[in-house]
Design a protein around this motif. Structure first.
Motif, short mmCIF file in Angstrom:
data_model
loop_
_atom_site.label_atom_id
_atom_site.label_comp_id
_atom_site.label_asym_id
_atom_site.label_seq_id
_atom_site.Cartn_x
_atom_site.Cartn_y
_atom_site.Cartn_z
N GLN A 1 0.86 -1.18 0.00
CA GLN A 1 0.00 0.00 0.00
C GLN A 1 0.90 1.23 0.00
N ASN A 2 0.57 2.21 -0.81
CA ASN A 2 1.35 3.45 -0.80
C ASN A 2 1.16 4.24 0.48
N ASP A 3 0.01 4.05 1.13
CA ASP A 3 -0.30 4.85 2.31
C ASP A 3 -0.12 4.06 3.60
N ALA A 4 0.89 3.20 3.62
CA ALA A 4 1.23 2.46 4.83
C ALA A 4 2.63 2.89 5.28
N ILE A 5 2.92 2.67 6.54
CA ILE A 5 4.27 2.94 7.05
C ILE A 5 5.15 1.78 6.61
N ILE A 6 6.08 2.05 5.71
CA ILE A 6 6.95 1.01 5.19
C ILE A 6 8.32 1.11 5.85
N PRO A 7 9.17 0.10 5.70
CA PRO A 7 10.49 0.16 6.36
C PRO A 7 11.23 1.46 6.08
N TYR A 8 11.94 1.93 7.09
CA TYR A 8 12.60 3.23 6.99
C TYR A 8 13.69 3.25 5.93
N ASN A 9 14.15 2.07 5.52
CA ASN A 9 15.17 2.02 4.46
C ASN A 9 14.70 2.72 3.19
N PHE A 10 13.39 2.78 2.97
CA PHE A 10 12.85 3.34 1.73
C PHE A 10 12.52 4.83 1.84
N SER A 11 12.69 5.42 3.01
CA SER A 11 12.40 6.85 3.20
C SER A 11 11.03 7.22 2.64
N TYR A 12 10.03 6.36 2.90
CA TYR A 12 8.64 6.58 2.50
C TYR A 12 8.43 6.63 0.99
N ASP A 13 9.33 6.03 0.24
CA ASP A 13 9.19 5.95 -1.22
C ASP A 13 8.58 4.59 -1.57
N PRO A 14 7.29 4.54 -1.93
CA PRO A 14 6.67 3.24 -2.19
C PRO A 14 7.23 2.54 -3.42
N LEU A 15 7.64 3.32 -4.42
CA LEU A 15 8.18 2.71 -5.62
C LEU A 15 9.49 2.00 -5.33
N ALA A 16 10.29 2.57 -4.44
CA ALA A 16 11.55 1.94 -4.05
C ALA A 16 11.30 0.59 -3.40
N GLU A 17 10.21 0.49 -2.65
CA GLU A 17 9.88 -0.80 -2.03
C GLU A 17 9.49 -1.83 -3.10
N TYR A 18 8.68 -1.43 -4.07
CA TYR A 18 8.32 -2.36 -5.14
C TYR A 18 9.57 -2.87 -5.85
N LEU A 19 10.51 -1.97 -6.14
CA LEU A 19 11.72 -2.38 -6.85
C LEU A 19 12.53 -3.40 -6.07
N LYS A 20 12.44 -3.35 -4.76
CA LYS A 20 13.16 -4.31 -3.93
C LYS A 20 12.65 -5.73 -4.15
N PHE A 21 11.41 -5.84 -4.62
CA PHE A 21 10.81 -7.15 -4.83
C PHE A 21 10.84 -7.59 -6.30
N VAL A 22 10.88 -6.65 -7.22
CA VAL A 22 10.80 -7.02 -8.63
C VAL A 22 12.11 -6.84 -9.38
N ASP A 23 13.04 -6.08 -8.85
CA ASP A 23 14.26 -5.78 -9.60
C ASP A 23 15.42 -5.52 -8.64
N ASN A 24 15.82 -6.57 -7.91
CA ASN A 24 16.90 -6.40 -6.94
C ASN A 24 18.20 -7.05 -7.37
N GLY A 25 18.23 -7.64 -8.57
CA GLY A 25 19.45 -8.23 -9.08
C GLY A 25 19.66 -9.68 -8.71
N VAL A 26 18.85 -10.20 -7.78
CA VAL A 26 18.99 -11.59 -7.32
C VAL A 26 17.77 -12.42 -7.71
N PHE A 27 16.60 -11.86 -7.51
CA PHE A 27 15.36 -12.57 -7.82
C PHE A 27 14.27 -11.54 -8.11
N SER A 28 13.19 -12.02 -8.66
CA SER A 28 12.00 -11.20 -8.83
C SER A 28 10.79 -12.05 -8.50
N VAL A 29 9.87 -11.48 -7.73
CA VAL A 29 8.61 -12.18 -7.51
C VAL A 29 7.84 -12.19 -8.82
#
Length: 849
Positions: free
Chosen positions: A297-325
């Motif tokens: 959800q864009n309007d949820a409190i996400i891990p502080y590593n992302f500095s409230y950037d929801p797109l950065a969180e998505y990229l961690k799951f789809v394009d991290n260089g190791v795997f993609s969901v």
């Protein structure tokens, strides 16, 4: 949580001739993905665009398709009614996601669900027919309520046949509960899949999926096992989901994929920081299982590593260089579409940076580290800022330092230090008392105070990077300039405020001190970096202009959209650029954009560059129009408003925006990356003054006419919301309006007025024959045809009762009223706002012209 705002008070409207563009979404060819199939991860819209509209509503589903990738899959949480009809609702209890308590106030029941007694209103107590008068509401109260009480509950088959999604996902929970009510969810799913195409069926119950294997063997329907919490008990095997995760081979016997909460993949610490990823995706792929991640959800409190950037969180799951969901389930499919379609594989695609808009840090990367510290500046450079900024303050011993405010209580720990007794009130600087830098020596600050991170949205519980809230070192102006001098920057921005006070009260010339520091550090002869001076005091900029060749920026803290031409001309005499607030460009009302001013082109015409401030990642700073997505906000200011630069707490976000791979697609730009547009659609009767036109509308007779479309030079000042849909794309509908246009406009539910033209007695009292319910008022609908063939309007006449929490106008649908309303010069002329988010081929926002 966001507080709900009061209703708008806009003008009354009749029927609109509603249509939108055709949607053409094209995406860049991507390198092979690290999914099981090698294809791009699936965009799965949970209940449609449920981050804005009520989950599983018609508008939510339609906007999810028209504002996201063209292959978006629609998710439906299936519930069964008393007569075995499948409906889409996000929760098994109806009282939080619908207005059923107003329609059936005595319907509360208690059932045992997975061994726990649960009280509320349940679909199994009502037939599908009985639920026709029940409307959907937003179940998450921090989201906008403006679309509550508008949309009816949809049947599963309605979603498939009316909306025609490219993919349909049915999620089945509580099969055991329905069995206890003598209802067969298994039979329903098998039956409905023979009538409509079902692409995915998921369930957290092993026995339910095992019972479907034979029926769906050899079909294109995929069965997906849904994992709940690690320690939750799977009801049919009485094992925890955590233990089942260890036996992927067994899961492969009845499912082709697994759906897991995102923390199964990237665990999070108790203080909300990411831990190293788990091997679940790699292990599942090795077992031949697809992996779908949920909980986005864009309007949820996400891990502080992302500095409230929801797109950065998505990229961690789809394009991290190791795997993609293989897919992501989200309430905000637009942002996921951006991540997959435009922001993935940037390095592999050799994505270039066009350099526009200019990125200017605000107190360094203050969204990540304490303002104006060495860490904040290092991060700003690393994140790709073009200019890093230093707000120049002065110490008691005349040392210029970088500090976001001269009041040290705002960004240091001084209020809890031994110096907390130094509070004073200085009206020339601020109304409230403070502890000011010029009452401290540099040594006192350096040795006794520590930084304190700024969290401007702390009232909403949105803290910034708590682990580093007191980290970093303060910097003098000389230290800052020395640090910046050899960095890959376009230059530095030095902010100067309170200059007159410092000269008059302290005898210190901050202008002379800044010029001296720049001379000493060699910036006057710097081969590549520019110096920009910013101030809200024109006399400061005039003095710099007289003594230097620096670029001068005038910061305007007031609303400037209505500034006189002479004022703009005068600004151009002492400044090269201006920094203006967001609402001077896009004014908003109750967190909705109400229009676009012409201030940017006016400033440009005077030769002034325009920078907008301050952009932040926290979703509470975004208008609803931006879908809690900072990239949508940036795109609006850059593509629609045409600003030259962004002043931001999070330079990385704007840097990533500049590198997106879709920016060069031109006419093939995906819909979810398009800037805000505005159009007028007019339905013009052949004879608009003909009394019989209105008369025919009241008696369900078509009125011949023509739909006209024209572009607007600016956005409309006010806005309403979705009222209907078309069975065809917008351009086709414009040409064949009288043939197939349909609408479900309900006056009193869909327009934006209070009950201003009705008797005050209708705004209070009790529902006839019902108990007094806070916030409840119901209406009975009477249907009328309107001013075009195939169109209809329902006028809602409320009964007596306490005000219901939806906006609307109560009118009396009497023969004496209709002709007066309908026989106007132009029978129905409306603004239609087509924005980056609200550009739909089948549903739209409307407002009166």
């Amino acid at each position: 949580m966001l507080e709900r705002s009061s209703s708008w008070d806009f003008s009354f409207f009749l029927l609109a001739s509603l249509l939108l563009h055709s949607l053409v979404t094209a995406q860049l060819a991507q390198p092979s993905w690290q999914t099981l199939s090698g294809s791009a991860p699936a965009v799965i819209a949970k209940g449609g665009l449920s981050g804005i509209f009520p989950d599983s509503s018609l508008a939510a589903y339609q906007f999810a398709l028209t504002d996201s990738s063209t292959d978006t899959i629609l998710w439906c949480d299936v519930r069964l009614t008393k007569d075995g009809v499948g409906i889409c609702l996000p929760e098994i209890k109806l009282d939080n996601c619908t207005d059923i308590i107003y329609e059936y106030p005595y319907g509360k029941r208690t059932y045992s669900i997975n061994g726990k007694n649960t009280s509320g209103w349940f679909s199994v107590d009502y037939t599908a027919k009985a639920l026709e008068n029940v409307y959907l509401v937003q179940a998450i109260y921090s989201r906008t309520e403006k679309f509550d009480f508008i949309y009816q509950i949809l049947h599963v088959e309605d979603v498939a046949t009316q909306i025609k999604p490219p993919g349909l996902w049915l999620n089945i929970q509580h099969d055991l509960f329905y069995t206890q009510q003598n209802l067969s969810m298994r039979s329903y799913v098998v039956t409905v899949s023979k009538r409509v195409i079902v692409n995915y069926i998921s369930s957290p119950e092993v026995a339910f999926l095992l019972g479907l294997v034979a029926q769906f063997k050899g079909t294109k329907t995929k069965l997906v096992f849904q994992f709940l919490g690690d320690n939750d008990i799977e009801p049919t095997m009485t094992q925890t989901y955590g233990s089942l995760l260890k036996n992927l081979t067994f899961i492969k016997t009845f499912a082709s994929g697994i759906l897991v909460p995102k923390r199964y993949i990237w665990p999070v610490t108790s203080d909300l920081y990411l831990q190293p990823y788990k091997s679940i995706v790699l292990d599942a792929h090795k077992a031949g299982l697809e992996v779908f991640a949920s909980g986005f959800q864009n309007d949820a409190i996400i891990p502080y590593n992302f500095s409230y950037d929801p797109l950065a969180e998505y990229l961690k799951f789809v394009d991290n260089g190791v795997f993609s969901v293989d897919g992501v389930l989200t309430d905000h499919p637009r942002t996921l579409s951006e991540a997959v379609g435009c922001y993935s594989h940037l390095d592999k695609n050799n994505s270039s940076d066009p350099g526009k808009p200019v990125i200017i840090s605000h107190n360094g990367a203050s969204g990540t580290y304490p303002d104006c510290t060495d860490l904040a500046y290092q991060q700003a450079v690393q994140d790709g800022a073009d200019f890093i900024d230093c707000p120049v303050q002065v110490t008691q011993d005349g040392v210029p330092i970088c500090m976001s405010s001269t009041d040290l209580t705002k960004t240091t720990t001084v209020a809890t230090s031994a110096f907390r007794g130094r509070f004073s009130v200085i009206p020339e600087i601020q109304k409230n008392e403070g502890i000011f830098s010029f009452n401290f020596t540099w040594e006192e600050i350096q040795k006794n105070l520590t930084p304190s991170i700024s969290s401007p949205e702390i009232d909403f519980g949105m803290f910034r990077n708590p682990r580093y809230k007191n980290k970093g070192k303060f910097m003098t102006l000389s230290d800052f300039l020395a640090f910046a001098k050899d960095k890959p920057l376009s230059g530095v921005l030095l902010k100067i405020e309170n200059a007159a006070f410092l000269v008059e009260r302290l005898g210190f010339s901050v202008v002379d001190a800044v010029i001296s520091a720049l001379n000493i550090t060699g910036y006057n002869d710097h081969p590549t970096q520019r110096v920009m001076i910013q101030s809200s005091n024109s006399s400061v900029l005039v003095k710099f202009k007289q003594q230097t060749n620096y670029n001068l920026n005038y910061r305007v803290d007031e609303y400037i959209s209505n500034a006189h031409d002479s004022t703009i001309t005068n600004i151009a005499k002492f400044a090269h650029s201006v920094a203006i607030k967001k609402n001077s460009i896009f004014p908003n009302n109750y967190n909705y954009i109400t229009g676009q001013t012409g201030v940017v082109p006016r400033l440009h015409s005077a030769g002034l560059e325009v920078y907008v401030h301050i952009l932040r990642n926290e979703f509470v700073t975004h208008a609803w129009d931006y879908f809690m997505d900072p990239y949508v906000e940036i795109n609006s200011f850059v593509q629609t408003a045409g600003v030259d630069g962004i002043i931001t707490d999070s330079p990385r976000t704007t840097k990533l925006y500049r590198r997106n791979t879709c920016s060069k697609l031109g006419d093939k730009l995906p819909q979810y990356m398009k800037p805000v547009e505005a159009f007028v659609f007019d339905f013009q009767p052949q004879d608009p003054e003909d009394f019989y036109a209105a008369f025919s509308a009241a008696f369900q007779r078509p009125i011949p006419g023509l739909v006209l479309k024209r572009a607007m030079t600016r956005l409309p000042k006010s806005r309403c919301w979705f009222v209907g849909y078309s069975s065809s794309d917008g351009v086709d509908v414009a040409n064949k309006f009288s043939e197939d246009w349909q609408t479900d406009l309900i006056v009193g539910k869909h327009d934006c007025r209070h009950y201003t033209n009705d008797s005050p007695s209708l705004r209070a009292g009790k529902l006839p024959g019902r108990p007094d319910i806070d916030g409840g008022i119901t209406g009975r609908q009477t249907r009328y045809d309107t001013a075009s063939s195939g169109a209809s309007i329902s006028m809602n006449r409320p009964e007596s009762g306490p005000p219901r929490p939806f906006t609307g106008v109560a009118i009396s649908p009497s023969p004496s009223t209709l002709p007066t309303v309908l026989s106007s010069a132009t029978l129905a002329v409306f603004f239609v706002k087509l924005s980056l988010r609200f550009t739909a081929a089948k549903s739209l926002l409307i407002e009166e012209l």
